[in-house]
Write a protein that holds these residues in place. Structure first.
Motif, PDB file in Angstrom:
ATOM      1  N   GLY A 177      51.116  -8.259  -6.010  1.00 51.22           N
ATOM      2  CA  GLY A 177      49.156  -9.392  -6.485  1.00 51.22           C
ATOM      3  C   GLY A 177      49.692 -10.112  -7.187  1.00 51.22           C
ATOM      4  N   LEU A 178      48.924 -10.777  -7.621  1.00 53.55           N
ATOM      5  CA  LEU A 178      47.970 -12.179  -8.200  1.00 53.55           C
ATOM      6  C   LEU A 178      48.981 -11.251 -10.020  1.00 53.55           C
ATOM      7  CD1 LEU A 178      48.301 -14.913  -8.761  1.00 53.55           C
ATOM      8  CD2 LEU A 178      45.842 -14.727  -8.995  1.00 53.55           C
ATOM      9  N   THR A 179      50.254 -12.224 -10.254  1.00 52.95           N
ATOM     10  CA  THR A 179      50.388 -11.878 -11.656  1.00 52.95           C
ATOM     11  C   THR A 179      49.812 -13.085 -12.866  1.00 52.95           C
ATOM     12  OG1 THR A 179      51.958 -10.176 -11.593  1.00 52.95           O
ATOM     13  CG2 THR A 179      51.997 -11.688 -13.484  1.00 52.95           C
ATOM     14  N   VAL A 180      49.706 -13.924 -13.313  1.00 56.73           N
ATOM     15  CA  VAL A 180      49.432 -14.590 -14.295  1.00 56.73           C
ATOM     16  C   VAL A 180      49.976 -14.564 -15.758  1.00 56.73           C
ATOM     17  CG1 VAL A 180      47.610 -16.358 -15.446  1.00 56.73           C
ATOM     18  CG2 VAL A 180      46.973 -15.119 -13.088  1.00 56.73           C
ATOM     19  N   ILE A 181      51.029 -15.409 -15.937  1.00 55.36           N
ATOM     20  CA  ILE A 181      51.498 -14.923 -17.421  1.00 55.36           C
ATOM     21  C   ILE A 181      50.998 -16.641 -18.151  1.00 55.36           C
ATOM     22  CG2 ILE A 181      54.243 -15.660 -17.822  1.00 55.36           C
ATOM     23  CD1 ILE A 181      55.053 -14.555 -15.514  1.00 55.36           C
ATOM     24  N   LEU A 182      50.937 -15.565 -19.288  1.00 56.13           N
ATOM     25  CA  LEU A 182      50.506 -16.575 -19.887  1.00 56.13           C
ATOM     26  C   LEU A 182      50.980 -16.710 -22.117  1.00 56.13           C
ATOM     27  CD1 LEU A 182      46.710 -15.401 -20.411  1.00 56.13           C
ATOM     28  CD2 LEU A 182      47.341 -17.310 -19.175  1.00 56.13           C
ATOM     29  N   ASP A 211      50.783  -9.194   1.599  1.00 50.77           N
ATOM     30  CA  ASP A 211      51.094  -7.945   0.376  1.00 50.77           C
ATOM     31  C   ASP A 211      52.164  -8.837  -1.024  1.00 50.77           C
ATOM     32  OD1 ASP A 211      49.571  -6.525   1.724  1.00 50.77           O
ATOM     33  OD2 ASP A 211      50.763  -5.617   3.347  1.00 50.77           O
ATOM     34  N   GLY A 212      52.555  -9.450  -0.958  1.00 55.25           N
ATOM     35  CA  GLY A 212      53.997 -10.005  -1.007  1.00 55.25           C
ATOM     36  C   GLY A 212      53.151 -10.647  -2.172  1.00 55.25           C
ATOM     37  N   ALA A 213      54.239 -10.226  -3.764  1.00 58.57           N
ATOM     38  CA  ALA A 213      53.770 -11.181  -5.522  1.00 58.57           C
ATOM     39  C   ALA A 213      53.460 -12.504  -5.194  1.00 58.57           C
ATOM     40  CB  ALA A 213      54.661 -10.143  -5.883  1.00 58.57           C
ATOM     41  N   GLN A 214      52.514 -13.195  -6.185  1.00 58.15           N
ATOM     42  CA  GLN A 214      52.677 -13.987  -6.438  1.00 58.15           C
ATOM     43  C   GLN A 214      52.053 -13.949  -7.930  1.00 58.15           C
ATOM     44  OE1 GLN A 214      49.093 -15.684  -4.564  1.00 58.15           O
ATOM     45  NE2 GLN A 214      49.828 -18.052  -5.979  1.00 58.15           N
ATOM     46  N   GLY A 238      40.871 -15.696 -13.377  1.00 58.36           N
ATOM     47  CA  GLY A 238      39.535 -15.052 -12.610  1.00 58.36           C
ATOM     48  C   GLY A 238      39.901 -14.428 -11.144  1.00 58.36           C
ATOM     49  N   ARG A 239      41.058 -14.525 -10.249  1.00 61.35           N
ATOM     50  CA  ARG A 239      41.591 -13.377  -9.439  1.00 61.35           C
ATOM     51  C   ARG A 239      42.612 -12.810  -9.657  1.00 61.35           C
ATOM     52  NH1 ARG A 239      44.241 -17.214  -5.768  1.00 61.35           N
ATOM     53  NH2 ARG A 239      44.220 -15.916  -4.904  1.00 61.35           N
ATOM     54  N   ALA A 240      43.543 -13.284 -10.950  1.00 63.62           N
ATOM     55  CA  ALA A 240      44.395 -12.029 -11.677  1.00 63.62           C
ATOM     56  C   ALA A 240      44.400 -10.485 -10.714  1.00 63.62           C
ATOM     57  CB  ALA A 240      44.897 -12.647 -12.646  1.00 63.62           C
ATOM     58  N   ASP A 241      45.601  -9.893 -10.489  1.00 64.98           N
ATOM     59  CA  ASP A 241      45.779  -8.659 -10.641  1.00 64.98           C
ATOM     60  C   ASP A 241      45.903  -7.943 -11.742  1.00 64.98           C
ATOM     61  OD1 ASP A 241      44.434  -7.971  -7.469  1.00 64.98           O
ATOM     62  OD2 ASP A 241      46.795  -8.986  -7.587  1.00 64.98           O
ATOM     63  N   THR A 242      47.934  -8.825 -12.403  1.00 65.58           N
ATOM     64  CA  THR A 242      47.731  -8.836 -13.656  1.00 65.58           C
ATOM     65  C   THR A 242      47.662 -10.022 -14.214  1.00 65.58           C
ATOM     66  OG1 THR A 242      49.038  -6.980 -12.360  1.00 65.58           O
ATOM     67  CG2 THR A 242      50.096  -7.537 -14.931  1.00 65.58           C
ATOM     68  N   VAL A 243      47.451  -9.085 -15.952  1.00 67.58           N
ATOM     69  CA  VAL A 243      47.779 -10.702 -16.321  1.00 67.58           C
ATOM     70  C   VAL A 243      49.333  -9.826 -17.685  1.00 67.58           C
ATOM     71  CG1 VAL A 243      47.072 -12.494 -18.233  1.00 67.58           C
ATOM     72  CG2 VAL A 243      45.628 -11.103 -16.495  1.00 67.58           C
ATOM     73  N   LEU A 244      50.108 -11.511 -18.001  1.00 70.28           N
ATOM     74  CA  LEU A 244      51.181 -11.205 -18.643  1.00 70.28           C
ATOM     75  C   LEU A 244      50.714 -12.062 -19.431  1.00 70.28           C
ATOM     76  CD1 LEU A 244      54.244 -10.004 -16.219  1.00 70.28           C
ATOM     77  CD2 LEU A 244      52.650  -8.650 -17.230  1.00 70.28           C
ATOM     78  N   HIS A 245      51.210 -11.693 -20.853  1.00 66.12           N
ATOM     79  CA  HIS A 245      50.646 -12.822 -22.114  1.00 66.12           C
ATOM     80  C   HIS A 245      51.438 -12.366 -23.022  1.00 66.12           C
ATOM     81  CE1 HIS A 245      48.234  -9.639 -24.300  1.00 66.12           C
ATOM     82  NE2 HIS A 245      48.010  -9.013 -23.462  1.00 66.12           N
TER      83      HIS A 245
END
Length: 255
Positions: free
Chosen positions: A247-252, A185-188, A211-218
């Motif tokens: 959840g999984l956050t991807v920062i672009l 349940d932790g953040a990644q 493709g797996r991200a819950d959130t995309v910050l860009h």
């Protein structure tokens, strides 16, 4: 996209097939394979779909227009400009179907792409899908929260995961996965500095994370061609923005 990809259920339904010879016979076999009932144009009032397989161009166009006026969606063999829908090249790992389409541009290209996929996708894919379907209630009970459940399934199905789809043994591993795994349940956070605005320059690791991200910050300047590599239901927000607590956050970021 040139078309909206859909899988149309036709089991028990009539589907019109207009034509004679091998081309029409092939369409009829396809309809039967999907559980449909090929029927002549005289039964069009019972149908929603139609295939026209006529060599004569004028006859094919006339039949297509006639059927369209009756409200049917029509596919005309070898004439994509007359089609309401086109047929992809299908890889069948029942219940898994992988469809490759060029929108009628080249059936040969679609076929050869499908043949390449045939060589790398194991026969066990269907059994894995059936196992996950049978375990749906157990999965929901184990992971009642939708986001937690999706992350657990993503972790299991990713490369090297307990249910890696490319590993034949995974088809028999659903029960063991449910008995042994715990959801994280932790953040990644995955922080990506883009090499360019070309999505082809994404690394395999970066593309998988998107493709797996819950959130995309860009960064606001990141182009849509890269952002659409993320899941369609992923949350998006321009930077600066607060990173979610789970959840999984991807920062672009642009270089």
């Amino acid at each position: 996209m040139h078309s909206l990809p859909l899988f149309h259920r036709i089991a028990g339904a009539r589907v019109v097939v207009v034509g004679e010879g091998e081309m029409a016979a092939a369409k009829a076999r396809l309809v039967e394979r999907a559980g449909g009932i090929p029927c002549p144009e005289t039964e069009a009032h019972y149908a929603r779909l139609a295939f026209v397989a006529l060599e004569d161009g004028h006859a094919a166009q006339t039949a297509a227009l006639r059927l369209k006026r009756m409200g049917l969606l029509v596919n005309v063999a070898d004439r994509p400009e007359l089609c309401d829908f086109t047929l992809p090249s299908v890889l069948d790992r029942d219940p898994v179907l992988v469809a490759v389409s060029t929108g009628g541009a080249s059936a040969g290209l679609a076929k050869h792409l499908r043949l390449r996929l045939e060589a790398i996708l194991p026969q066990s894919l269907g059994a894995l899908a059936s196992g996950l379907s049978a375990a749906r209630d157990r999965i929901r009970a184990r992971y009642p929260d939708g986001d937690t459940r999706r992350r657990a399934i993503d972790a299991a199905l990713q490369e090297g995961g307990r249910l890696d789809p490319f590993e034949p043994a995974s088809a028999e591993g659903v029960d063991g996965w449910l008995d042994r795994t715990r959801a994280d349940d932790g953040a990644q956070v995955v922080d990506v500095t883009l090499a360019s605005d070309d999505p082809e320059d994404l690394t395999i690791r970066q593309a998988r994370a998107l493709g797996r991200a819950d959130t995309v910050l860009h960064d606001p300047q990141v182009p849509e061609t890269i952002l659409i590599r993320a899941r369609a239901d992923a949350a998006r927000a321009p930077l600066p923005a607060e990173t979610p607590a789970s959840g999984l956050t991807v920062i672009l970021r642009r270089s």
